[in-house]
Scaffold this motif. Structure first.
Motif, PDB file in Angstrom:
ATOM      1  N   MET A   1       0.836  -1.196   0.000  1.00 54.91           N
ATOM      2  CA  MET A   1       0.000   0.000   0.000  1.00 54.91           C
ATOM      3  C   MET A   1       0.871   1.247   0.000  1.00 54.91           C
ATOM      4  N   ALA A   2       0.731   2.076  -1.018  1.00 54.47           N
ATOM      5  CA  ALA A   2       1.484   3.326  -1.083  1.00 54.47           C
ATOM      6  C   ALA A   2       1.051   4.232   0.069  1.00 54.47           C
ATOM      7  N   GLN A   3       1.969   5.069   0.550  1.00 50.02           N
ATOM      8  CA  GLN A   3       1.664   5.971   1.656  1.00 50.02           C
ATOM      9  C   GLN A   3       1.673   7.440   1.257  1.00 50.02           C
ATOM     10  N   LYS A   4       2.006   7.724  -0.015  1.00 48.00           N
ATOM     11  CA  LYS A   4       1.920   9.084  -0.527  1.00 48.00           C
ATOM     12  C   LYS A   4       0.751   9.241  -1.492  1.00 48.00           C
ATOM     13  N   SER A   5       0.334   8.154  -2.103  1.00 49.75           N
ATOM     14  CA  SER A   5      -0.758   8.178  -3.075  1.00 49.75           C
ATOM     15  C   SER A   5      -1.732   7.052  -2.769  1.00 49.75           C
ATOM     16  N   MET A   6      -2.907   7.120  -3.361  1.00 50.18           N
ATOM     17  CA  MET A   6      -3.923   6.080  -3.165  1.00 50.18           C
ATOM     18  C   MET A   6      -3.714   4.996  -4.213  1.00 50.18           C
ATOM     19  N   LYS A   7      -2.630   4.247  -4.030  1.00 47.03           N
ATOM     20  CA  LYS A   7      -2.301   3.186  -4.973  1.00 47.03           C
ATOM     21  C   LYS A   7      -1.948   1.902  -4.222  1.00 47.03           C
ATOM     22  N   LEU A   8      -2.163   0.794  -4.903  1.00 44.35           N
ATOM     23  CA  LEU A   8      -1.817  -0.525  -4.395  1.00 44.35           C
ATOM     24  C   LEU A   8      -0.928  -1.209  -5.426  1.00 44.35           C
ATOM     25  N   PHE A   9       0.124  -1.885  -4.961  1.00 44.45           N
ATOM     26  CA  PHE A   9       1.026  -2.602  -5.858  1.00 44.45           C
ATOM     27  C   PHE A   9       1.137  -4.059  -5.415  1.00 44.45           C
ATOM     28  N   PHE A  10       1.249  -4.952  -6.385  1.00 40.20           N
ATOM     29  CA  PHE A  10       1.420  -6.370  -6.087  1.00 40.20           C
ATOM     30  C   PHE A  10       1.954  -7.077  -7.327  1.00 40.20           C
ATOM     31  N   MET A  11       2.299  -8.352  -7.164  1.00 42.39           N
ATOM     32  CA  MET A  11       2.714  -9.178  -8.291  1.00 42.39           C
ATOM     33  C   MET A  11       1.596 -10.138  -8.677  1.00 42.39           C
ATOM     34  N   ARG A  12       1.591 -10.484  -9.950  1.00 43.08           N
ATOM     35  CA  ARG A  12       0.624 -11.458 -10.469  1.00 43.08           C
ATOM     36  C   ARG A  12       1.361 -12.365 -11.456  1.00 43.08           C
ATOM     37  N   LYS A  13       1.100 -13.640 -11.380  1.00 42.96           N
ATOM     38  CA  LYS A  13       1.755 -14.585 -12.274  1.00 42.96           C
ATOM     39  C   LYS A  13       1.311 -14.346 -13.704  1.00 42.96           C
ATOM     40  N   GLY A  14       2.288 -14.232 -14.612  1.00 36.05           N
ATOM     41  CA  GLY A  14       1.995 -14.068 -16.025  1.00 36.05           C
ATOM     42  C   GLY A  14       2.258 -15.356 -16.775  1.00 36.05           C
ATOM     43  N   GLU A  15       2.604 -15.257 -18.029  1.00 34.43           N
ATOM     44  CA  GLU A  15       2.887 -16.437 -18.832  1.00 34.43           C
ATOM     45  C   GLU A  15       4.212 -17.059 -18.412  1.00 34.43           C
ATOM     46  N   GLY A  16       4.241 -18.391 -18.404  1.00 39.65           N
ATOM     47  CA  GLY A  16       5.468 -19.082 -18.027  1.00 39.65           C
ATOM     48  C   GLY A  16       5.866 -18.734 -16.606  1.00 39.65           C
ATOM     49  N   ASP A  17       7.116 -18.364 -16.434  1.00 39.63           N
ATOM     50  CA  ASP A  17       7.611 -17.972 -15.105  1.00 39.63           C
ATOM     51  C   ASP A  17       7.756 -16.457 -14.993  1.00 39.63           C
ATOM     52  N   LYS A  18       7.084 -15.739 -15.854  1.00 39.22           N
ATOM     53  CA  LYS A  18       7.116 -14.276 -15.774  1.00 39.22           C
ATOM     54  C   LYS A  18       6.191 -13.796 -14.659  1.00 39.22           C
ATOM     55  N   MET A  19       6.532 -12.645 -14.092  1.00 41.08           N
ATOM     56  CA  MET A  19       5.707 -12.034 -13.061  1.00 41.08           C
ATOM     57  C   MET A  19       5.373 -10.611 -13.464  1.00 41.08           C
ATOM     58  N   GLN A  20       4.095 -10.270 -13.395  1.00 46.34           N
ATOM     59  CA  GLN A  20       3.658  -8.909 -13.665  1.00 46.34           C
ATOM     60  C   GLN A  20       3.708  -8.084 -12.382  1.00 46.34           C
ATOM     61  N   ILE A  21       4.150  -6.858 -12.496  1.00 46.42           N
ATOM     62  CA  ILE A  21       4.085  -5.912 -11.378  1.00 46.42           C
ATOM     63  C   ILE A  21       2.930  -4.962 -11.674  1.00 46.42           C
ATOM     64  N   VAL A  22       1.899  -5.035 -10.836  1.00 44.13           N
ATOM     65  CA  VAL A  22       0.618  -4.382 -11.117  1.00 44.13           C
ATOM     66  C   VAL A  22       0.371  -3.224 -10.157  1.00 44.13           C
ATOM     67  N   GLU A  23      -0.177  -2.135 -10.701  1.00 40.99           N
ATOM     68  CA  GLU A  23      -0.575  -0.959  -9.921  1.00 40.99           C
ATOM     69  C   GLU A  23      -2.082  -0.784 -10.006  1.00 40.99           C
ATOM     70  N   VAL A  24      -2.730  -0.495  -8.873  1.00 42.30           N
ATOM     71  CA  VAL A  24      -4.171  -0.266  -8.830  1.00 42.30           C
ATOM     72  C   VAL A  24      -4.449   1.162  -8.368  1.00 42.30           C
ATOM     73  N   ASN A  25      -5.312   1.864  -9.100  1.00 37.99           N
ATOM     74  CA  ASN A  25      -5.756   3.207  -8.718  1.00 37.99           C
ATOM     75  C   ASN A  25      -6.915   3.063  -7.745  1.00 37.99           C
ATOM     76  N   LEU A  26      -6.620   3.121  -6.457  1.00 37.67           N
ATOM     77  CA  LEU A  26      -7.641   2.897  -5.441  1.00 37.67           C
ATOM     78  C   LEU A  26      -8.677   4.009  -5.396  1.00 37.67           C
ATOM     79  N   ASP A  27      -8.244   5.245  -5.611  1.00 40.34           N
ATOM     80  CA  ASP A  27      -9.198   6.366  -5.617  1.00 40.34           C
ATOM     81  C   ASP A  27     -10.328   6.107  -6.600  1.00 40.34           C
ATOM     82  N   ALA A  28      -9.964   5.696  -7.798  1.00 44.24           N
ATOM     83  CA  ALA A  28     -10.960   5.455  -8.845  1.00 44.24           C
ATOM     84  C   ALA A  28     -11.849   4.261  -8.494  1.00 44.24           C
TER      85      ALA A  28
END
Length: 444
Positions: free
Chosen positions: A102-129
């Protein structure tokens, strides 16, 4: 025809249930601890597989109004609960792995999500929206809220053990053994597994990604297994991590800067010390637990059980197996330690008179309070100015699926825990808030 309509309704319900922005009614319930009389604010009360983010990371969103937690009530997606209203909102869609940052300067959330193969996505969520559109009942497709900021390569062996930098420009994450080994001097001795849980073998390492450019950079490699990566959310570019063995480490706590410089033990420990559960609590301080949970004659064989995966565990209390060696006893000073990152000085803020001693620890950013739990799932508050210690709550069931893991909010006025106190099955946990007593907050 009726059966056909039922199928359509079921499918629609399932789709809605997993959609970002889905709202859940308040379950908020306030009770008094039957032993201490302290007020316990349960934000969830159903048996829905709730659990909080690990205490190495912030629990509240930057506006201080929402807590984000893991749950099965939304098909395993992350959910936010409004502390005042108790209303819950689903904030991910498509799953996640590892730590919720959880970001502490902005209303954002970050996490990883499994992608294709052994790749990992780094994802950002706009919580305000998400919160705004959810309240209005006008949700857009998930692509309007979630954005993939980068994708790791399979060779990196990236995991969801990650942290967000204080300036919110970089994400730090754990890498696999092969990637870590590529950046390690060939003359460095690789550590083997330690203790009955067969963990701790190296090499391990940390990499980073620039959230603006997507550029990946190697931070550090070490000859042991890395765990509990956390950033100093007050000081950009400063990290704390551990040598993870699942128990006693030869040197548990470590710190390093984002450019790889300054690698050193955070608290240089002795062979007899069992150090664990480090947490950055302010710009200059890290709380640690120096465990005093073992009997002095621990070298005598303690009862154990062998799990299917080969782990040797004590069936009653963790860490009692003789395989850990003669450490963690109270022959030497133990308790809730606080280490200063600048001066390197350590003080012991407090310790229970008996029992396991303080286990998972945290503190307020203003330096007034420290907090810790123990094996009995009791929660203790410490006034760092007077050294007075108070039990805030107890009876959160040793049969619980996890420990209570206390974490302060940014203002140092309340503590979040996870508790099985209300669970009929004595295991399922809920999200709970315990306020610092008003009479303590009035102290100068």
């Amino acid at each position: 025809m009726k059966s056909h309509l039922s199928v359509i309704f079921l499918l629609a319900t399932m789709t809605s249930f997993s959609q970002i922005g889905t709202r859940f009614p308040s379950e908020k319930k306030i009770i008094k601890d039957p032993v201490t009389g302290q007020e316990l604010i349960f934000l969830t009360t159903k048996q829905a597989g709730d659990s909080k983010t690990y205490p190495t990371h912030p629990q509240w969103t930057s506006d201080g109004e929402w807590l984000i937690f893991r749950t099965k009530r939304a098909n395993g997606e992350a959910v936010a609960v409004n502390e005042k209203s108790g209303i819950m909102v689903q904030v991910t869609e498509g799953g996640y792995t590892g730590t919720l940052c959880m970001a502490q300067k902005s209303m954002k959330l970050f996490f990883m999500r499994k992608g294709e193969g052994d790749k990992m996505q780094i994802v950002e969520v706009n919580l305000d929206a998400v919160f705004k559109d959810s309240q209005a009942g006008k949700m857009k497709p998930v692509s309007a809220y979630e954005h993939v900021r980068g994708v790791t390569t399979p060779e990196m062996g990236a995991s969801g053990d990650m942290a967000l930098d204080a300036d919110e420009e970089r994400i730090y994450f754990r890498i696999g053994k092969e990637e870590a080994g590529r950046h390690l001097d060939s003359n460095v001795k690789i550590e083997k597994s330690i203790g009955p849980r067969n963990m701790g073998a190296g090499p391990g390492g940390i990499s980073s990604m620039n959230l603006k450019t997507g550029e990946f950079k190697h931070v550090v490699s070490v000859p042991f297994q890395v765990g509990h990566i956390q950033s100093n959310i007050w000081n950009p570019g400063e990290l704390v991590f551990c040598w993870e063995t699942g128990g006693k480490s030869p040197q548990r706590t470590w710190t390093v800067m984002a450019d790889g410089t300054g690698l050193r033990p955070l608290y240089p420990e002795s062979d007899f010390e069992w150090v664990t559960h480090e947490a950055v609590i302010s710009k200059d301080e890290v709380a640690i637990a120096i465990m005093g949970h073992r009997k002095i004659d621990i070298q005598k064989e303690a009862p154990v059980e062998i799990a299917e995966n080969g782990e040797i565990r004590n069936p009653v209390n963790p860490g009692q197996e003789s395989n850990w060696g003669n450490t963690g006893t109270r022959e030497k000073p133990t308790g809730l330690g606080i280490v200063n990152l600048r001066t390197r000085e350590m003080i012991i803020a407090g310790q229970t008179k008996s029992g396991s001693g303080l286990w998972h620890v945290h503190g307020s950013a203003d330096g007034r309070w420290a907090v810790g739990d123990d094996f009995s799932r009791s929660l203790y508050l410490i006034d760092r100015n007077t050294n007075e210690m108070m039990m805030l709550t107890t009876g959160h069931k040793q049969t619980a699926a996890d420990h209570i893991h206390p974490t302060f909010n940014r203002d140092g006025t309340k503590i979040q825990i996870q508790s099985a106190m209300l669970s009929e099955d004595n295991r399922t946990m809920n999200i709970c808030i315990v306020n610092v007593p008003k009479e303590w907050l009035k102290r100068k």
